[in-house]
Design a protein around this motif. Structure first.
Motif, mmCIF file in Angstrom:
data_model
loop_
_atom_site.group_PDB
_atom_site.id
_atom_site.type_symbol
_atom_site.label_atom_id
_atom_site.label_comp_id
_atom_site.label_asym_id
_atom_site.label_seq_id
_atom_site.Cartn_x
_atom_site.Cartn_y
_atom_site.Cartn_z
ATOM 1 N N GLN A 105 0.588 -1.336 -0.151
ATOM 2 C CA GLN A 105 -0.014 0.028 0.096
ATOM 3 C C GLN A 105 0.767 0.995 0.032
ATOM 4 O OE1 GLN A 105 -3.980 -0.587 2.427
ATOM 5 N NE2 GLN A 105 -2.821 -1.780 3.665
ATOM 6 N N GLN A 106 0.473 3.021 -0.772
ATOM 7 C CA GLN A 106 0.934 3.700 -0.465
ATOM 8 C C GLN A 106 -0.226 4.647 0.214
ATOM 9 O OE1 GLN A 106 3.121 5.036 -3.953
ATOM 10 N NE2 GLN A 106 2.815 2.928 -4.965
ATOM 11 N N VAL A 107 0.145 5.689 1.110
ATOM 12 C CA VAL A 107 -0.915 6.071 1.190
ATOM 13 C C VAL A 107 0.152 8.162 0.996
ATOM 14 C CG1 VAL A 107 -1.514 7.600 3.539
ATOM 15 C CG2 VAL A 107 -1.485 4.590 3.432
ATOM 16 N N VAL A 108 -1.222 8.807 0.415
ATOM 17 C CA VAL A 108 -0.807 9.587 0.009
ATOM 18 C C VAL A 108 -1.033 11.288 1.140
ATOM 19 C CG1 VAL A 108 -0.644 11.825 -1.317
ATOM 20 C CG2 VAL A 108 0.085 9.709 -2.184
ATOM 21 N N GLU A 109 -0.221 11.846 2.038
ATOM 22 C CA GLU A 109 -1.264 12.723 3.087
ATOM 23 C C GLU A 109 -0.476 13.389 3.328
ATOM 24 O OE1 GLU A 109 -2.762 14.962 4.951
ATOM 25 O OE2 GLU A 109 -3.968 13.219 5.084
ATOM 26 N N ARG A 110 -0.475 15.262 2.444
ATOM 27 C CA ARG A 110 0.060 16.417 2.214
ATOM 28 C C ARG A 110 0.842 16.258 3.704
ATOM 29 N NH1 ARG A 110 -2.086 21.153 -1.100
ATOM 30 N NH2 ARG A 110 0.018 22.663 -0.645
ATOM 31 N N ASP A 111 -0.077 16.827 5.069
ATOM 32 C CA ASP A 111 -0.197 17.087 6.109
ATOM 33 C C ASP A 111 1.171 16.164 7.335
ATOM 34 O OD1 ASP A 111 0.264 18.284 9.052
ATOM 35 O OD2 ASP A 111 -2.588 18.730 8.213
ATOM 36 N N GLY A 112 2.460 16.565 6.821
ATOM 37 C CA GLY A 112 3.567 15.879 7.089
ATOM 38 C C GLY A 112 3.346 15.718 9.044
#
Length: 289
Positions: A105-112
């Motif tokens: 799985q790859q998760v893309v979350e802008r909020d570091g």
């Protein structure tokens, strides 16, 4: 940077964790009914619920509906390649890892800072094959190889609104590029009367996918109140009968629309492009009371 944090106490009752992240004030609130479960709120709006002892448990209505799509994407237990646009507390990535071991799985979350908070306070199973990228959802999607994903889930909100650039047909072109033939795209959409955003999103998806299904509370579909709707789209036929059964048997029963009635529901709404896209409407304050 932390705004405030309640010190942990040597007791059986966990304490809330409150920190400032890029998206606002993040609160991790313990679930008093489940020993190691937490709800994530951003600026007071509930975003995710996680049970560390039972990651297959989905508390939020819209997440259960996305969970049904996950369950029916492939035979039970079969590993999949999944992309999550929007991470929150990584609830659905944990769900895939629990129900489909060995999935990648790859998760893309802008909020570091949010990612750091969740990783620290709600750690992932070290055996789970989950990679998290802190970047914009569309930029992260562009890095997914062609035809890699069995499943792409979009659940992206900024200030309780889906950003405009994630609502267009050009965005869906990127989704299609990254999906395997017959793969499934699922999106959490939020709208209220007169449902102009929802109608436009269905029309846009119909311009790129042959098969669509929408699940929502009947009062939301009738334009009576603001709420969430889960859209599933694919080039292959969707498991309509089973999705319908699961939606109807949920603790908060939902209605499924597909085929001609769903296309008629758009009411002639125009396909959304990058040039015309706007963010989804903000929920009224009463939604979170």
């Amino acid at each position: 940077m932390a705004r405030s944090r309640t010190p942990r106490r040597a007791s059986a009752t966990p304490e809330p964790v409150v920190e400032t992240v890029d998206g606002g004030l993040a609160e991790l609130m313990p679930d008093r009914d489940r020993t190691r479960a937490w709800t994530l709120l951003i600026d007071g709006a509930p975003q995710s619920h996680v049970d560390l002892d039972d990651p297959a448990y989905l508390s939020f209505e819209y997440q259960r509906r996305l969970g049904h799509v996950i369950d029916l994407t492939a035979p039970p237990g079969k590993p999949v390649h999944a992309v999550h646009l929007g991470g929150g507390a990584l609830t659905l990535a944990r769900y895939v890892a629990a129900t489909r071991p060995r999935s990648t799985q790859q998760v893309v979350e802008r909020d570091g800072p949010l990612v750091q908070l969740v990783r620290r306070e709600l750690p992932l199973d070290p055996q789970a094959r989950i990679r998290v990228r802190s970047t914009d959802a569309r930029e992260g999607l562009a890095k997914v190889p062609d035809g890699w994903a069995d499943l792409i889930i979009a659940d992206v909100f900024s200030g309780a609104r889906t950003p405009a650039h994630l609502t267009s047909v050009e965005f869906l072109d990127e989704v299609r590029r990254a999906l395997k033939p017959g793969g499934c795209y699922a999106a959490n959409l939020a709208d209220g009367p007169p449902l102009a955003h929802l109608r436009g999103q269905i029309a846009t998806a119909a311009a790129r996918f042959e098969h669509l299904a929408l699940v929502a509370d009947p009062t939301v579909l009738r334009g009576k109140r603001f709420g969430n709707a889960v859209l599933a789209a694919s080039d292959a036929p969707l498991p309509i009968a089973e999705l319908t059964r699961r939606a109807a048997s949920d603790p908060h029963p939902g209605r499924l629309e597909h085929g001609r009635p769903l296309r008629d529901f758009t009411g002639g709404a125009a396909v959304v492009t990058d040039a015309s896209a706007v963010a989804s409407p903000a929920p009224p304050p009463s939604v979170f009371r």
